[in-house]
Design an enzyme around this catalytic site. Structure first.
Site, PDB file in Angstrom:
ATOM      1  N   TYR A 149      -1.880   7.676   3.279  1.00  0.00           N
ATOM      2  CA  TYR A 149      -1.747   6.450   2.364  1.00  0.00           C
ATOM      3  C   TYR A 149      -0.599   6.510   1.712  1.00  0.00           C
ATOM      4  O   TYR A 149       0.061   5.378   1.420  1.00  0.00           O
ATOM      5  CB  TYR A 149      -2.966   6.836   1.159  1.00  0.00           C
ATOM      6  CG  TYR A 149      -3.300   6.144   0.331  1.00  0.00           C
ATOM      7  CD1 TYR A 149      -3.998   4.918   0.507  1.00  0.00           C
ATOM      8  CD2 TYR A 149      -2.849   6.304  -0.997  1.00  0.00           C
ATOM      9  CE1 TYR A 149      -4.333   4.233  -0.509  1.00  0.00           C
ATOM     10  CE2 TYR A 149      -3.136   5.478  -2.216  1.00  0.00           C
ATOM     11  CZ  TYR A 149      -3.933   4.034  -1.746  1.00  0.00           C
ATOM     12  OH  TYR A 149      -4.171   3.253  -2.913  1.00  0.00           O
ATOM     13  N   LYS A 153       1.731   3.035   1.503  1.00  0.00           N
ATOM     14  CA  LYS A 153       2.172   2.359   0.103  1.00  0.00           C
ATOM     15  C   LYS A 153       3.814   2.448   0.075  1.00  0.00           C
ATOM     16  O   LYS A 153       4.320   1.493  -0.577  1.00  0.00           O
ATOM     17  CB  LYS A 153       1.372   2.879  -0.794  1.00  0.00           C
ATOM     18  CG  LYS A 153       0.087   2.692  -1.051  1.00  0.00           C
ATOM     19  CD  LYS A 153      -0.437   1.186  -0.822  1.00  0.00           C
ATOM     20  CE  LYS A 153      -1.927   0.979  -1.117  1.00  0.00           C
ATOM     21  NZ  LYS A 153      -2.182  -0.246  -1.213  1.00  0.00           N
TER      22      LYS A 153
HETATM   23  P1  NDP Z   1     -12.123  -0.930  -3.089  1.00  0.00           P
HETATM   24  O1  NDP Z   1     -12.128  -0.156  -1.733  1.00  0.00           O
HETATM   25  O2  NDP Z   1     -12.900  -0.994  -4.125  1.00  0.00           O
HETATM   26  O3  NDP Z   1     -11.883  -2.394  -2.262  1.00  0.00           O
HETATM   27  C1  NDP Z   1     -11.237  -2.800  -1.300  1.00  0.00           C
HETATM   28  C2  NDP Z   1     -11.344  -4.331  -0.774  1.00  0.00           C
HETATM   29  O4  NDP Z   1     -10.566  -4.569   0.255  1.00  0.00           O
HETATM   30  C3  NDP Z   1     -12.951  -4.335  -0.214  1.00  0.00           C
HETATM   31  O5  NDP Z   1     -13.584  -5.557  -0.568  1.00  0.00           O
HETATM   32  C4  NDP Z   1     -12.790  -4.020   1.005  1.00  0.00           C
HETATM   33  O6  NDP Z   1     -13.972  -4.688   1.893  1.00  0.00           O
HETATM   34  C5  NDP Z   1     -11.621  -4.935   1.344  1.00  0.00           C
HETATM   35  N1  NDP Z   1     -10.953  -4.423   2.824  1.00  0.00           N
HETATM   36  C6  NDP Z   1     -10.744  -3.204   3.070  1.00  0.00           C
HETATM   37  N2  NDP Z   1     -10.380  -3.425   4.448  1.00  0.00           N
HETATM   38  C7  NDP Z   1     -10.371  -4.629   4.781  1.00  0.00           C
HETATM   39  C8  NDP Z   1     -10.085  -5.331   5.994  1.00  0.00           C
HETATM   40  N3  NDP Z   1      -9.641  -4.594   7.143  1.00  0.00           N
HETATM   41  N4  NDP Z   1     -10.137  -6.450   6.071  1.00  0.00           N
HETATM   42  C9  NDP Z   1     -10.624  -7.401   4.879  1.00  0.00           C
HETATM   43  N5  NDP Z   1     -10.777  -6.521   3.814  1.00  0.00           N
HETATM   44  C10 NDP Z   1     -10.879  -5.370   3.890  1.00  0.00           C
HETATM   45  O7  NDP Z   1     -10.443  -0.756  -3.454  1.00  0.00           O
HETATM   46  P2  NDP Z   1      -9.858  -0.922  -4.754  1.00  0.00           P
HETATM   47  O8  NDP Z   1     -10.394  -2.076  -5.382  1.00  0.00           O
HETATM   48  O9  NDP Z   1      -9.729   0.381  -5.485  1.00  0.00           O
HETATM   49  O10 NDP Z   1      -8.347  -1.011  -4.377  1.00  0.00           O
HETATM   50  C11 NDP Z   1      -7.510  -2.300  -4.321  1.00  0.00           C
HETATM   51  C12 NDP Z   1      -6.052  -2.105  -3.860  1.00  0.00           C
HETATM   52  O11 NDP Z   1      -5.621  -0.999  -5.161  1.00  0.00           O
HETATM   53  C13 NDP Z   1      -5.691  -1.362  -2.780  1.00  0.00           C
HETATM   54  O12 NDP Z   1      -4.516  -1.910  -2.382  1.00  0.00           O
HETATM   55  C14 NDP Z   1      -5.662  -0.039  -3.132  1.00  0.00           C
HETATM   56  O13 NDP Z   1      -4.826   0.808  -2.324  1.00  0.00           O
HETATM   57  C15 NDP Z   1      -5.257  -0.102  -4.331  1.00  0.00           C
HETATM   58  N6  NDP Z   1      -4.855   1.170  -5.478  1.00  0.00           N
HETATM   59  C16 NDP Z   1      -6.335   1.735  -5.819  1.00  0.00           C
HETATM   60  C17 NDP Z   1      -6.252   2.481  -6.726  1.00  0.00           C
HETATM   61  C18 NDP Z   1      -7.614   3.213  -6.971  1.00  0.00           C
HETATM   62  O14 NDP Z   1      -7.881   4.428  -7.309  1.00  0.00           O
HETATM   63  N7  NDP Z   1      -8.667   2.594  -6.729  1.00  0.00           N
HETATM   64  C19 NDP Z   1      -5.156   3.267  -7.165  1.00  0.00           C
HETATM   65  C20 NDP Z   1      -4.016   2.527  -6.958  1.00  0.00           C
HETATM   66  C21 NDP Z   1      -3.986   1.654  -5.932  1.00  0.00           C
HETATM   67  P3  NDP Z   1     -14.990  -3.923   2.515  1.00  0.00           P
HETATM   68  O15 NDP Z   1     -15.769  -2.946   1.532  1.00  0.00           O
HETATM   69  O16 NDP Z   1     -15.863  -4.841   2.895  1.00  0.00           O
HETATM   70  O17 NDP Z   1     -14.272  -2.945   3.423  1.00  0.00           O
END
Ligand code: NDP
Length: 244
Positions: A149, A153
């Site tokens: 991860y 990033k």
């Molecule tokens: P979630 O896991 O809550 O949501 C991620 C979303 O991305 C889901 O809707 C998921 O769909 C979608 N997704 C994942 N893989 C795919 C794929 N292959 N194709 C299409 N859609 C996909 O994550 P967050 O909202 O927490 O994270 C959002 C961003 O923020 C990410 O880039 C994460 O790395 C970053 N981030 C998050 C942190 C945290 O602590 N939460 C901290 C720092 C950064 P599905 O569920 O259907 O797979």
């Protein structure tokens, strides 16, 4: 004054849940015509019910050909938020090939690919554009069990800088936001253990994790003309974690 995106078209990836979903809703309320891309159809259906007017694209970002066709046909866009990512935490010695491949495909490869498609459309339209890539504090600090991860990033931050350099002459800005932990589904899966989360919070000068809205506000700022002279930068949303 509130930010306004009237007349602009925006693509948000990973918009089914969490931060991406909140960004899609906020952009739509601020007047943008939003296309929400995600993988689970039920999430997109509930988003479209919650926020009529949002268009949806149900595709797996790891599927290069499908993405090419779907995003190509949905555009052109002036705003892009590459938000989708996966976080499969594993001790370094136990990292699997499949977790590595998925993470590289979604967290890095799909950002490059979707940005290529959208930036080509922006250039063809001859209008300015803004891209925000959702990175993490994990791009700048080593975290236990985060080998893959953190690395994806970190690669994303560097990709964003090179994109900013090459796309700047076309009036396309590219920036990242780098949040600390946010208690979305991803956050809950990885940080629900109270001992683990307390250790992280103790290293954050503001003494708390980020809220979804903290991230949404920074993304909207970087998409808007209020940040017109900012490109190639990473905006920390980490409560000071990086300086502690
Ligand atoms: P979630 O896991 O809550 O949501 C991620 C979303 O991305 C889901 O809707 C998921 O769909 C979608 N997704 C994942 N893989 C795919 C794929 N292959 N194709 C299409 N859609 C996909 O994550 P967050 O909202 O927490 O994270 C959002 C961003 O923020 C990410 O880039 C994460 O790395 C970053 N981030 C998050 C942190 C945290 O602590 N939460 C901290 C720092 C950064 P599905 O569920 O259907 O797979």
């Amino acid at each position: 004054a509130h930010l306004s995106f009237g007349g602009r078209r925006a693509l948000v990836t990973g918009a089914g849940k969490g931060i991406g979903r909140a960004v899609a809703v906020a952009l739509s309320r601020a007047g943008a015509r939003v296309t929400a891309l995600s993988r689970t159809a039920a999430d997109l259906e509930s988003l479209a019910r919650e926020c009529p007017g949002i268009e949806t694209l149900c595709v797996d970002l790891a599927d290069w050909e499908t993405v090419e066709a779907a995003v190509g046909a949905a555009g052109p866009f002036q705003l892009l938020v590459n938000n989708a990512a996966v976080a499969e935490l594993q001790p370094f010695l136990e990292v699997t090939r499949s977790a590595l491949q998925r993470s590289l495909d979604v967290n890095f490869g799909a950002v490059l690919h979707v940005s290529q498609i959208v930036a080509r459309q922006m250039i063809a339209q001859g209008v300015p554009g803004a891209i925000v890539n959702v990175s993490s504090q994990a791009s700048k600090r080593a975290l236990k069990d985060h080998a893959v991860y953190c690395s994806t990033k970190s690669a994303l931050d560097m990709l964003s800088k090179v994109m900013a350099m090459e796309l700047g002459p076309h009036k396309i800005r590219v920036n990242t936001v780098n949040p600390t932990v946010v208690m979305t589904d991803m956050g809950r899966i990885n940080w629900s253990d109270p001992q683990k989360s307390a250790a992280m919070i103790n290293r954050i000068p503001l003494g708390k994790f980020a809220e979804v809205d903290d991230v949404v506000n920074s993304i909207l700022f970087l998409l808007s003309d209020k940040s017109a002279m900012t490109t190639g930068s990473s905006l920390m949303i980490d409560g000071g974690f990086l300086v502690s």
